[in-house]
Design a protein around this motif. Sequence first.
Motif, PDB file in Angstrom:
ATOM      1  N   GLY A 117       0.813  -1.208   0.000  1.00  0.00           N
ATOM      2  CA  GLY A 117       0.000   0.000   0.000  1.00  0.00           C
ATOM      3  C   GLY A 117       0.848   1.260   0.000  1.00  0.00           C
ATOM      4  O   GLY A 117       2.019   1.240   0.388  1.00  0.00           O
ATOM      5  N   ARG A 118       0.270   2.353  -0.442  1.00  0.00           N
ATOM      6  CA  ARG A 118       1.031   3.610  -0.514  1.00  0.00           C
ATOM      7  C   ARG A 118       1.547   4.045   0.845  1.00  0.00           C
ATOM      8  O   ARG A 118       2.624   4.645   0.954  1.00  0.00           O
ATOM      9  N   ALA A 119       0.794   3.742   1.907  1.00  0.00           N
ATOM     10  CA  ALA A 119       1.226   4.130   3.252  1.00  0.00           C
ATOM     11  C   ALA A 119       2.414   3.306   3.739  1.00  0.00           C
ATOM     12  O   ALA A 119       3.001   3.624   4.775  1.00  0.00           O
ATOM     13  N   GLU A 120       2.779   2.261   2.971  1.00  0.00           N
ATOM     14  CA  GLU A 120       3.862   1.369   3.392  1.00  0.00           C
ATOM     15  C   GLU A 120       5.168   1.613   2.632  1.00  0.00           C
ATOM     16  O   GLU A 120       6.128   0.873   2.797  1.00  0.00           O
ATOM     17  N   ILE A 121       5.210   2.653   1.802  1.00  0.00           N
ATOM     18  CA  ILE A 121       6.414   2.916   1.008  1.00  0.00           C
ATOM     19  C   ILE A 121       7.628   3.128   1.905  1.00  0.00           C
ATOM     20  O   ILE A 121       8.724   2.606   1.631  1.00  0.00           O
ATOM     21  N   GLU A 122       7.481   3.876   2.970  1.00  0.00           N
ATOM     22  CA  GLU A 122       8.623   4.145   3.861  1.00  0.00           C
ATOM     23  C   GLU A 122       9.151   2.846   4.467  1.00  0.00           C
ATOM     24  O   GLU A 122      10.362   2.661   4.604  1.00  0.00           O
ATOM     25  N   ALA A 123       8.240   1.923   4.819  1.00  0.00           N
ATOM     26  CA  ALA A 123       8.666   0.640   5.376  1.00  0.00           C
ATOM     27  C   ALA A 123       9.309  -0.246   4.313  1.00  0.00           C
ATOM     28  O   ALA A 123      10.183  -1.079   4.620  1.00  0.00           O
ATOM     29  N   LEU A 124       8.903  -0.068   3.060  1.00  0.00           N
ATOM     30  CA  LEU A 124       9.437  -0.875   1.968  1.00  0.00           C
ATOM     31  C   LEU A 124      10.828  -0.433   1.535  1.00  0.00           C
ATOM     32  O   LEU A 124      11.646  -1.261   1.108  1.00  0.00           O
ATOM     33  N   MET A 125      11.116   0.847   1.616  1.00  0.00           N
ATOM     34  CA  MET A 125      12.342   1.403   1.051  1.00  0.00           C
ATOM     35  C   MET A 125      13.627   0.731   1.520  1.00  0.00           C
ATOM     36  O   MET A 125      14.514   0.447   0.692  1.00  0.00           O
ATOM     37  N   PRO A 126      13.824   0.455   2.827  1.00  0.00           N
ATOM     38  CA  PRO A 126      15.086  -0.184   3.232  1.00  0.00           C
ATOM     39  C   PRO A 126      15.333  -1.508   2.524  1.00  0.00           C
ATOM     40  O   PRO A 126      16.473  -1.826   2.160  1.00  0.00           O
ATOM     41  N   ALA A 127      14.270  -2.287   2.301  1.00  0.00           N
ATOM     42  CA  ALA A 127      14.427  -3.553   1.590  1.00  0.00           C
ATOM     43  C   ALA A 127      14.792  -3.310   0.133  1.00  0.00           C
ATOM     44  O   ALA A 127      15.629  -4.029  -0.436  1.00  0.00           O
ATOM     45  N   CYS A 128      14.192  -2.312  -0.486  1.00  0.00           N
ATOM     46  CA  CYS A 128      14.515  -1.986  -1.877  1.00  0.00           C
ATOM     47  C   CYS A 128      15.960  -1.551  -2.024  1.00  0.00           C
ATOM     48  O   CYS A 128      16.665  -1.966  -2.953  1.00  0.00           O
ATOM     49  N   VAL A 129      16.420  -0.716  -1.105  1.00  0.00           N
ATOM     50  CA  VAL A 129      17.805  -0.245  -1.138  1.00  0.00           C
ATOM     51  C   VAL A 129      18.766  -1.408  -0.936  1.00  0.00           C
ATOM     52  O   VAL A 129      19.789  -1.524  -1.620  1.00  0.00           O
ATOM     53  N   ALA A 130      18.448  -2.299   0.016  1.00  0.00           N
ATOM     54  CA  ALA A 130      19.302  -3.456   0.278  1.00  0.00           C
ATOM     55  C   ALA A 130      19.385  -4.364  -0.940  1.00  0.00           C
ATOM     56  O   ALA A 130      20.465  -4.833  -1.320  1.00  0.00           O
TER      57      ALA A 130
ATOM     58  N   ARG B 243       2.124  -2.774  -8.572  1.00  0.00           N
ATOM     59  CA  ARG B 243       3.108  -3.716  -9.109  1.00  0.00           C
ATOM     60  C   ARG B 243       4.206  -4.057  -8.112  1.00  0.00           C
ATOM     61  O   ARG B 243       5.216  -4.670  -8.460  1.00  0.00           O
ATOM     62  N   SER B 244       4.023  -3.676  -6.842  1.00  0.00           N
ATOM     63  CA  SER B 244       4.979  -3.996  -5.787  1.00  0.00           C
ATOM     64  C   SER B 244       4.322  -4.957  -4.806  1.00  0.00           C
ATOM     65  O   SER B 244       3.228  -4.697  -4.305  1.00  0.00           O
ATOM     66  N   PHE B 245       5.006  -6.063  -4.518  1.00  0.00           N
ATOM     67  CA  PHE B 245       4.472  -7.098  -3.644  1.00  0.00           C
ATOM     68  C   PHE B 245       5.442  -7.350  -2.488  1.00  0.00           C
ATOM     69  O   PHE B 245       6.666  -7.305  -2.674  1.00  0.00           O
ATOM     70  N   ALA B 246       4.901  -7.649  -1.321  1.00  0.00           N
ATOM     71  CA  ALA B 246       5.770  -7.912  -0.172  1.00  0.00           C
ATOM     72  C   ALA B 246       5.031  -8.696   0.904  1.00  0.00           C
ATOM     73  O   ALA B 246       3.793  -8.735   0.938  1.00  0.00           O
ATOM     74  N   ARG B 247       5.821  -9.306   1.753  1.00  0.00           N
ATOM     75  CA  ARG B 247       5.321  -9.881   3.010  1.00  0.00           C
ATOM     76  C   ARG B 247       6.000  -9.117   4.136  1.00  0.00           C
ATOM     77  O   ARG B 247       7.231  -8.990   4.152  1.00  0.00           O
ATOM     78  N   PHE B 248       5.210  -8.613   5.064  1.00  0.00           N
ATOM     79  CA  PHE B 248       5.729  -7.880   6.215  1.00  0.00           C
ATOM     80  C   PHE B 248       5.604  -8.749   7.460  1.00  0.00           C
ATOM     81  O   PHE B 248       4.638  -9.525   7.595  1.00  0.00           O
ATOM     82  N   ASP B 249       6.560  -8.614   8.392  1.00  0.00           N
ATOM     83  CA  ASP B 249       6.428  -9.324   9.660  1.00  0.00           C
ATOM     84  C   ASP B 249       5.577  -8.505  10.630  1.00  0.00           C
ATOM     85  O   ASP B 249       5.054  -7.435  10.278  1.00  0.00           O
ATOM     86  N   GLN B 250       5.438  -8.976  11.847  1.00  0.00           N
ATOM     87  CA  GLN B 250       4.573  -8.313  12.820  1.00  0.00           C
ATOM     88  C   GLN B 250       5.079  -6.933  13.216  1.00  0.00           C
ATOM     89  O   GLN B 250       4.306  -6.097  13.700  1.00  0.00           O
ATOM     90  N   ASP B 251       6.384  -6.692  12.994  1.00  0.00           N
ATOM     91  CA  ASP B 251       6.952  -5.386  13.312  1.00  0.00           C
ATOM     92  C   ASP B 251       6.940  -4.432  12.119  1.00  0.00           C
ATOM     93  O   ASP B 251       7.479  -3.329  12.196  1.00  0.00           O
ATOM     94  N   GLY B 252       6.334  -4.871  11.026  1.00  0.00           N
ATOM     95  CA  GLY B 252       6.249  -4.025   9.845  1.00  0.00           C
ATOM     96  C   GLY B 252       7.488  -4.034   8.976  1.00  0.00           C
ATOM     97  O   GLY B 252       7.621  -3.195   8.078  1.00  0.00           O
ATOM     98  N   LYS B 253       8.404  -4.992   9.194  1.00  0.00           N
ATOM     99  CA  LYS B 253       9.608  -5.093   8.381  1.00  0.00           C
ATOM    100  C   LYS B 253       9.382  -6.080   7.241  1.00  0.00           C
ATOM    101  O   LYS B 253       8.668  -7.064   7.385  1.00  0.00           O
ATOM    102  N   VAL B 254      10.015  -5.809   6.102  1.00  0.00           N
ATOM    103  CA  VAL B 254       9.841  -6.643   4.922  1.00  0.00           C
ATOM    104  C   VAL B 254      10.578  -7.969   5.092  1.00  0.00           C
ATOM    105  O   VAL B 254      11.765  -8.004   5.415  1.00  0.00           O
TER     106      VAL B 254
END
Length: 297
Positions: free
Chosen positions: A161-174, A205-216
């Motif tokens: 979701g759009r509200a999850e972009i900030e949480a997604l970014m570290p995984a994308c950078v890694a 077009r972005s898919f992910a699984r997040f853990d309970q702490d919101g990390k990818v």
Amino acid sequence: MLDRGVMLPGPFQVARALAATRVLEAPDLDDALEILHRDPVANAFVATRVEAVGLDPWRLGGEMWGWHDADGRLDALCYAGANLVPVNAGPEAVRAFAERARRQGRRCSSIVGPAEATATLWALLERSWGPARDVRAHQPLMATATPVTEVEPDPLVRRVGRAEIEALMPACVAMFTEEVGISPLAGDGGLLYQARVAELVSTGRSFARFDQDGKVVFKAEIGAVTAGACQVQGVWVAPEHRGKRLSETGMAAVVNTALAEVAPVVSLYVNDFNVRARAAYRRVGFREVGAFMSVLF
């Protein structure tokens, strides 16, 4: 080093090559699309851009060069933007594109495309453009048109979701840093990269699984979409979760969603040395249909 099997063109060949190529314009769109659609899987990256915005360089993010055969028919393309990408290019077309690229000077961050054409292109350009930071000479191109049945799709993998972009970014950078060898935050501070991530999220077009702490835990994107095929990119599993077959179950979820909602064929390309990833993709149903090559600067 220049491949000894590739002959440098003489003055006559150079003049002929340049005369056979030009920057394509709006009236050339139908002919360009016909060439791109000859191989929807191999040409997905370029085709998705052309289908979306046409041939205008400002909207396309680069020029589209065309090569015409002896009868004057458009028969090959080369996208010249952030990447240099040959399309349906035989030996004569590759030599023509190489001469145009050599005279223009390097403006791209990589050369990528079908392995044979890209290898010849790089052999002709290396003397003036080299050295490359990395050359990946054989990257299997894999595809599937069949929903996954042998691997249980991860039910926790979903669209970001759009509200999850900030949480997604570290995984994308890694992922980018591991795959390419440099951080996407270099240069402009990552503005362009963040914009691309946001675009993929906003278009579903972005898919992910997040853990309970919101990390990818797992992520992947569908980077290119055409009527004939889509291309998955950026597959990544958090280091602490590797070895749990999450790439298989995660990709199964992405593939099934993509086949049902996006395109009739799902493709990707992978480094040949990444044996574990290739095995995981085969278990999900992907089969090799060709090979790419990447030259990174």
